[in-house]
Design a protein around this motif. Structure first.
Motif, PDB file in Angstrom:
ATOM      1  N   GLU A   1     -10.168 -12.070 -47.753  1.00  0.00           N
ATOM      2  CA  GLU A   1      -9.303 -13.067 -47.094  1.00  0.00           C
ATOM      3  C   GLU A   1      -8.885 -12.643 -45.685  1.00  0.00           C
ATOM      4  N   VAL A   2      -8.886 -11.343 -45.424  1.00  0.00           N
ATOM      5  CA  VAL A   2      -8.422 -10.892 -44.106  1.00  0.00           C
ATOM      6  C   VAL A   2      -9.426 -11.261 -43.003  1.00  0.00           C
ATOM      7  N   LEU A   3     -10.676 -11.464 -43.384  1.00  0.00           N
ATOM      8  CA  LEU A   3     -11.738 -11.745 -42.395  1.00  0.00           C
ATOM      9  C   LEU A   3     -11.461 -13.032 -41.622  1.00  0.00           C
ATOM     10  N   GLU A   4     -11.708 -12.956 -40.331  1.00  0.00           N
ATOM     11  CA  GLU A   4     -11.451 -14.099 -39.463  1.00  0.00           C
ATOM     12  C   GLU A   4     -12.622 -14.251 -38.490  1.00  0.00           C
ATOM     13  N   SER A   5     -12.957 -15.467 -38.162  1.00  0.00           N
ATOM     14  CA  SER A   5     -14.046 -15.673 -37.205  1.00  0.00           C
ATOM     15  C   SER A   5     -13.481 -16.254 -35.907  1.00  0.00           C
ATOM     16  N   ILE A   6     -14.260 -16.128 -34.845  1.00  0.00           N
ATOM     17  CA  ILE A   6     -13.894 -16.753 -33.571  1.00  0.00           C
ATOM     18  C   ILE A   6     -15.094 -17.558 -33.072  1.00  0.00           C
ATOM     19  N   GLU A   7     -14.807 -18.533 -32.256  1.00  0.00           N
ATOM     20  CA  GLU A   7     -15.884 -19.387 -31.756  1.00  0.00           C
ATOM     21  C   GLU A   7     -16.820 -18.603 -30.851  1.00  0.00           C
ATOM     22  N   TYR A   8     -18.103 -18.864 -30.955  1.00  0.00           N
ATOM     23  CA  TYR A   8     -19.107 -18.203 -30.123  1.00  0.00           C
ATOM     24  C   TYR A   8     -19.623 -19.218 -29.105  1.00  0.00           C
ATOM     25  N   GLU A   9     -19.587 -18.856 -27.818  1.00  0.00           N
ATOM     26  CA  GLU A   9     -19.854 -19.842 -26.777  1.00  0.00           C
ATOM     27  C   GLU A   9     -21.342 -19.997 -26.420  1.00  0.00           C
ATOM     28  N   TYR A  10     -22.222 -19.214 -27.011  1.00  0.00           N
ATOM     29  CA  TYR A  10     -23.653 -19.292 -26.650  1.00  0.00           C
ATOM     30  C   TYR A  10     -24.524 -19.525 -27.885  1.00  0.00           C
ATOM     31  N   PRO A  11     -24.174 -20.490 -28.731  1.00  0.00           N
ATOM     32  CA  PRO A  11     -24.889 -20.642 -30.015  1.00  0.00           C
ATOM     33  C   PRO A  11     -26.371 -20.954 -29.855  1.00  0.00           C
ATOM     34  N   GLU A  12     -26.769 -21.487 -28.732  1.00  0.00           N
ATOM     35  CA  GLU A  12     -28.193 -21.872 -28.586  1.00  0.00           C
ATOM     36  C   GLU A  12     -29.086 -20.660 -28.343  1.00  0.00           C
ATOM     37  N   LYS A  13     -28.502 -19.537 -27.922  1.00  0.00           N
ATOM     38  CA  LYS A  13     -29.321 -18.339 -27.671  1.00  0.00           C
ATOM     39  C   LYS A  13     -29.493 -17.499 -28.931  1.00  0.00           C
ATOM     40  N   ASN A  14     -30.598 -16.735 -28.976  1.00  0.00           N
ATOM     41  CA  ASN A  14     -30.790 -15.813 -30.100  1.00  0.00           C
ATOM     42  C   ASN A  14     -30.272 -14.429 -29.742  1.00  0.00           C
ATOM     43  N   THR A  15     -29.001 -14.346 -29.419  1.00  0.00           N
ATOM     44  CA  THR A  15     -28.371 -13.076 -29.060  1.00  0.00           C
ATOM     45  C   THR A  15     -28.180 -12.213 -30.315  1.00  0.00           C
ATOM     46  N   ILE A  16     -28.463 -10.926 -30.186  1.00  0.00           N
ATOM     47  CA  ILE A  16     -28.241  -9.992 -31.298  1.00  0.00           C
ATOM     48  C   ILE A  16     -26.911  -9.285 -31.091  1.00  0.00           C
ATOM     49  N   VAL A  17     -26.086  -9.265 -32.123  1.00  0.00           N
ATOM     50  CA  VAL A  17     -24.787  -8.574 -32.057  1.00  0.00           C
ATOM     51  C   VAL A  17     -24.774  -7.498 -33.137  1.00  0.00           C
ATOM     52  N   GLU A  18     -24.296  -6.303 -32.772  1.00  0.00           N
ATOM     53  CA  GLU A  18     -24.278  -5.179 -33.716  1.00  0.00           C
ATOM     54  C   GLU A  18     -22.926  -4.491 -33.702  1.00  0.00           C
ATOM     55  N   TYR A  19     -22.396  -4.176 -34.891  1.00  0.00           N
ATOM     56  CA  TYR A  19     -21.187  -3.350 -34.978  1.00  0.00           C
ATOM     57  C   TYR A  19     -21.566  -2.067 -35.697  1.00  0.00           C
ATOM     58  N   ILE A  20     -21.133  -0.941 -35.165  1.00  0.00           N
ATOM     59  CA  ILE A  20     -21.491   0.360 -35.755  1.00  0.00           C
ATOM     60  C   ILE A  20     -20.219   1.178 -35.971  1.00  0.00           C
TER      61      ILE A  20
ATOM     62  N   ARG B   1     -22.762  -3.469 -29.935  1.00  0.00           N
ATOM     63  CA  ARG B   1     -23.984  -3.541 -29.134  1.00  0.00           C
ATOM     64  C   ARG B   1     -24.447  -4.987 -29.106  1.00  0.00           C
ATOM     65  N   ILE B   2     -24.731  -5.512 -27.900  1.00  0.00           N
ATOM     66  CA  ILE B   2     -25.090  -6.928 -27.754  1.00  0.00           C
ATOM     67  C   ILE B   2     -26.378  -7.021 -26.947  1.00  0.00           C
ATOM     68  N   VAL B   3     -27.314  -7.842 -27.411  1.00  0.00           N
ATOM     69  CA  VAL B   3     -28.597  -8.042 -26.726  1.00  0.00           C
ATOM     70  C   VAL B   3     -28.796  -9.533 -26.478  1.00  0.00           C
ATOM     71  N   ALA B   4     -28.743  -9.930 -25.194  1.00  0.00           N
ATOM     72  CA  ALA B   4     -28.967 -11.344 -24.853  1.00  0.00           C
ATOM     73  C   ALA B   4     -30.283 -11.473 -24.096  1.00  0.00           C
ATOM     74  N   LYS B   5     -31.039 -12.517 -24.406  1.00  0.00           N
ATOM     75  CA  LYS B   5     -32.394 -12.659 -23.854  1.00  0.00           C
ATOM     76  C   LYS B   5     -32.646 -14.012 -23.198  1.00  0.00           C
ATOM     77  N   TYR B   6     -33.537 -14.000 -22.214  1.00  0.00           N
ATOM     78  CA  TYR B   6     -34.018 -15.240 -21.598  1.00  0.00           C
ATOM     79  C   TYR B   6     -35.534 -15.151 -21.475  1.00  0.00           C
ATOM     80  N   GLU B   7     -36.219 -16.226 -21.803  1.00  0.00           N
ATOM     81  CA  GLU B   7     -37.677 -16.254 -21.619  1.00  0.00           C
ATOM     82  C   GLU B   7     -38.026 -17.583 -20.963  1.00  0.00           C
ATOM     83  N   LYS B   8     -38.768 -17.514 -19.872  1.00  0.00           N
ATOM     84  CA  LYS B   8     -39.162 -18.714 -19.127  1.00  0.00           C
ATOM     85  C   LYS B   8     -40.072 -19.576 -19.992  1.00  0.00           C
ATOM     86  N   GLU B   9     -39.798 -20.856 -20.013  1.00  0.00           N
ATOM     87  CA  GLU B   9     -40.706 -21.749 -20.751  1.00  0.00           C
ATOM     88  C   GLU B   9     -42.027 -21.871 -20.005  1.00  0.00           C
ATOM     89  N   LYS B  10     -43.081 -21.945 -20.775  1.00  0.00           N
ATOM     90  CA  LYS B  10     -44.415 -22.031 -20.157  1.00  0.00           C
ATOM     91  C   LYS B  10     -44.957 -23.448 -20.254  1.00  0.00           C
TER      92      LYS B  10
END
Ligand SMILES: [Ca+2]
Ligand SMILES: [Ca+2]
Ligand SMILES: [Ca+2]
Ligand SMILES: [Ca+2]
Ligand SMILES: [Ca+2]
Ligand SMILES: [Ca+2]
Ligand SMILES: [Ca+2]
Ligand SMILES: [Ca+2]
Ligand SMILES: [Ca+2]
Ligand SMILES: [Ca+2]
Ligand SMILES: [Ca+2]
Ligand SMILES: [Ca+2]
Ligand SMILES: [Ca+2]
Ligand SMILES: [Ca+2]
Ligand SMILES: [Ca+2]
Ligand SMILES: [Ca+2]
Lengths: 133, 133, 133, 133, 133, 133, 133, 133, 133, 133
Positions: J21-40, A124-133
């Motif tokens: 040791e098996v865990l691996e990461s990948i590059e995330y292309e939107y680091p400036e956003k506060n995107t929430i990621v969930e695994y269930i 599940r992924i939640v991406a957000k945008y908020e306009k700067e004021k």
């Protein structure tokens, strides 16, 4: 046995097939209000760039319009254009957000993707945008 | 406005892209019993031959095996091969039934497709095969 | 206070507005099988002949096709034509059955209407047709 | 402490307040078909003859009409007339069946009462009538 | 650590505490009909004869009365009398059936116990009685 | 990248680790009745013989006992013994049926396995035994 | 084939058919409290101004009354007056809010429309009013 | 046809039949804690003052007790006393709040009524009291 | 008729049977984190001090541990010790809170009891403890 | 009877089998956003260190990525490595949090484990990490 499946790897398209041009906006008559608008579809589909297999998701697009609404039929065609594009789930959600923010210049927008499980793990992924004021 | 969407009509494949050859069976060790086996997926997808738009369905395949079981990974690839094929919902369900009956020669088989609504109308199709005695 | 509402009684159409002519059939390729086909919509609406108020229902049309399937878009327009017709719930369900049996000559057909409650009482109607052998 | 509640015992009416006369039937236009008609309400209420406390139930009335349908508004008033009548749950369900069979002369009728729990025990009653052939 | 719990083993009663005498019947006014009567409670409880720990269940008692109904309050007290009796789940369900059949002489009776899981395993038991004709 | 996972393939046991000896029966006091007994667990787990990855299922064991019941704690240990055994889902369900039929000699037994989806496909298996008369 | 449907385009009314005059208020006896009042209906319906096809929604009207409540029967007639009006979903929700705010002068009001999916996309709209202090 | 129903208008009582005197409180032993206590019933019923027809609701009473709890049996009799009283839904909820606040002097109280739909519209009311500090 | 039930009044124990001594704690290895721990059971049972009848509840115990966790088996025995104790629902919940706070010295604790309905009224109680800082 | 089960105590592994040791990461292309990621996943399983019996849980991993995402297949293998490790539920959840925080250096992370009931008591654990600013 795996070889047979490798041969059958589905062709996937690149990002250039994402049909941003099809998107169309319509005038919104209540721009002064902070009305929340949400579109929900159970039928979003893109393709995993590594395996070529489909990734299916429920998608929610939630926003506070400024002067424009997205035209629903154009949104449907835009979302359908991801169908054979190879793209990571996290990137697809952020890309949809960026394209719609550019089109609509909303006060606020949030895109949520709830992907069906792969290997027993749903995402599940939640991406957000908020306009700067 | 409609013209724009006509231009964008998605290319769809013909029936020859249905990948019957990928299907594989495995030996079943309890052929004398009337065991019921069911496979259920929420992720079947084909394309409407008239509009080129996706048709998504929940699919249930229920059978009483005789001497063979279908290998699950090959079934997944077989079902995925419908993804860009233009085929009527009613015909897709009957075609899946025919291909699996030919492969497995089961005592009984039933394929059920529950398609998401179009124009506010959902469709459910149940096709059956029973071995003559 | 009731008088005001009497004045506002909605105009309703007679049975002649039921658009039987819009219905269209398509050839069915598997007439020898006893395949079950079902259409389900939550959005059927007609009008109470006495009060002029809407009656909303979930509708299920279940049949075993002989040589023809009903074309889905024409079915949608046919059902929508009841929207302003004044007709008793029990009669609407039987009328839909009769029109579709005439069009499709199916081996079997069943129409089910589940109407939203009025005065705290919900109504469910099941009308059936079976071809004589 | 119990004395106070005894004093407050609610007055309940006898069976003579069951308003059978309010029931009205309407002509049914498809008597030759075996159509099933069902009325469902969550709001039936009568009174326990021993404690004077309300007994609330979900009621389902299912029948195959012969030549008559019950008029819905008259049914509502008929059912509401039980509101202050002291009657055992099992007897209320059978009484409703008898009154409606007398009115409608249906081919088949079934009345189901699902009463809310008392002392942690819920009660469900199914009474049936089938016309002799 | 286990010893502490052994010491604390709860005292359980024998079968003699099952209060069959409290049960009372009332006259049923519609003996000629095959009416189905059901009592459902989520609060049945007895004790495991080996561990002394509670066994909780949902209980359904379904029957076709002949000339008698069980009085509900007496049924509640009868069921509550199992609360501290050590008895196997399968035996409790059969015992309840036997006691009620003896009291009511019904045309048919079925007792269903759905016990909460122990060790990750839930248990469901269905015991039946049918009058010989 | 796949190589890393191949190295990590989990060791799985053979069928000899299925602990049939742990199973124990207890006397059933109502052998003359056709009582139905059901055990349900959400926590069955075995291992895919090809990938070494876990297969998790909801398991239902339904039977009509003759003279014996299975002791619940021994059943739990028996089912847990599959945890690291490499066995096809269809074969596991049939094997459980055979072991319990041998132990209990029931009048009827049915074992149902509802396995969590793999590759988007869930599997349900129903194996049955009926005593010859 | 489309031509046939174009001919059948349903006539829709303009905004002048929205029956604001039918609305009636009643005195509220507890104006000093911040009581929340909510009306919920599953049966709102208007018409898409472009296709002439019905748009069905669940509607929630939530407010904190100041000195007036809306009379429920007048609200029903007001909402029913949208039935054949061609109006965008987003505009309908805002219009309902404006009409009720004008009538009731509440401390707070929120109107929520949850429209059934079109083209696989459902829409949810939340419009709000808050009295300036 | 309406005349018949007018004649049958049910007699309803005035507010004087609301049995405030039956309410009883008991000492609460933990007055220093901010414990939340809630009572929930699906069986509240009063009568519409205009039509004389029953209004049924789910009722939730939530409070933070100060020194007293309401005695449950007395609460049941108090709520049952509304059964034949003609009172607007919004007023009934506020009246219950006032009577219980007077009895218990709680730190906080909230009464919520969720009334079954009338004319297709359900109503939910939330009335609150908060002690001044 | 009531007399018979009075005679059968169940013996209930006093508060001294609440087995606080059985409770045991274990060391918690992550005391510096604000981890939330919750235990949920559907099987709590005590006895009404006035009627001697069982009161059944769903219980939730939620806390932020400081240095200790409660040992689960000891918690089960502690909760089971209420089974025959006569205690008001509101007092039972507060007593459990006090005993566990004394044992664990948590940063925060909340105990929630959701009791099955009596006289058609269910009760929910939330008692809280927060460590002073 | 218990002795037999003691002998059968399953071998469990120590913490060294947790395959970090098996865990691996990948590059995330939107680091400036506060995107929430969930695994269930519904399929987490470890072993109780005291009884050697499986503990099964639903696991939710929620985070705001900084520069890295966890690769899903490596996550699956990491979680599967707990399958035969003896570890307390509360410690397993905290350990998963620590390993993933070390790998991904997220802005925020939360791991939730919802374990199936043991002895009638289910457990839910929420462990959190927040980057210092
Ligand atoms: Ca991926
Ligand atoms: Ca089609
Ligand atoms: Ca839908
Ligand atoms: Ca009608
Ligand atoms: Ca009774
Ligand atoms: Ca047992
Ligand atoms: Ca449980
Ligand atoms: Ca397999
Ligand atoms: Ca799943
Ligand atoms: Ca629109
Ligand atoms: Ca009213
Ligand atoms: Ca309703
Ligand atoms: Ca009490
Ligand atoms: Ca209940
Ligand atoms: Ca543990
Ligand atoms: Ca469970």
């Amino acid at each position: 046995m795996t070889d047979k499946y490798k041969e059958r790897r589905f062709d996937t398209y690149g990002y250039e097939k994402i049909d941003k041009e099809v998107l169309e906006s319509i005038e919104y008559e209540y721009p002064e209000k902070n009305t929340i608008v949400e579109y929900i579809t159970n039928e979003f589909s893109s393709v995993c760039p590594w395996t070529g297999l489909p990734d299916n998701a429920k998608l929610t697009i939630r926003y506070i319009p400024s002067k424009k609404l997205v035209e629903l039929k154009s949104l449907k065609y835009y979302l359908t254009s991801y169908r054979n594009v190879g793209i990571l789930q996290e990137h697809a959600i952020n890309r949809i957000l960026d394209d719609l923010v550019e089109l609509l210049q909303p006060k606020f927008m949030e895109v949520i993707g709830e992907f069906q499980e792969r290997g027993g793990i749903a995402t599940r992924i939640v991406a957000k945008y908020e306009k700067e004021k």
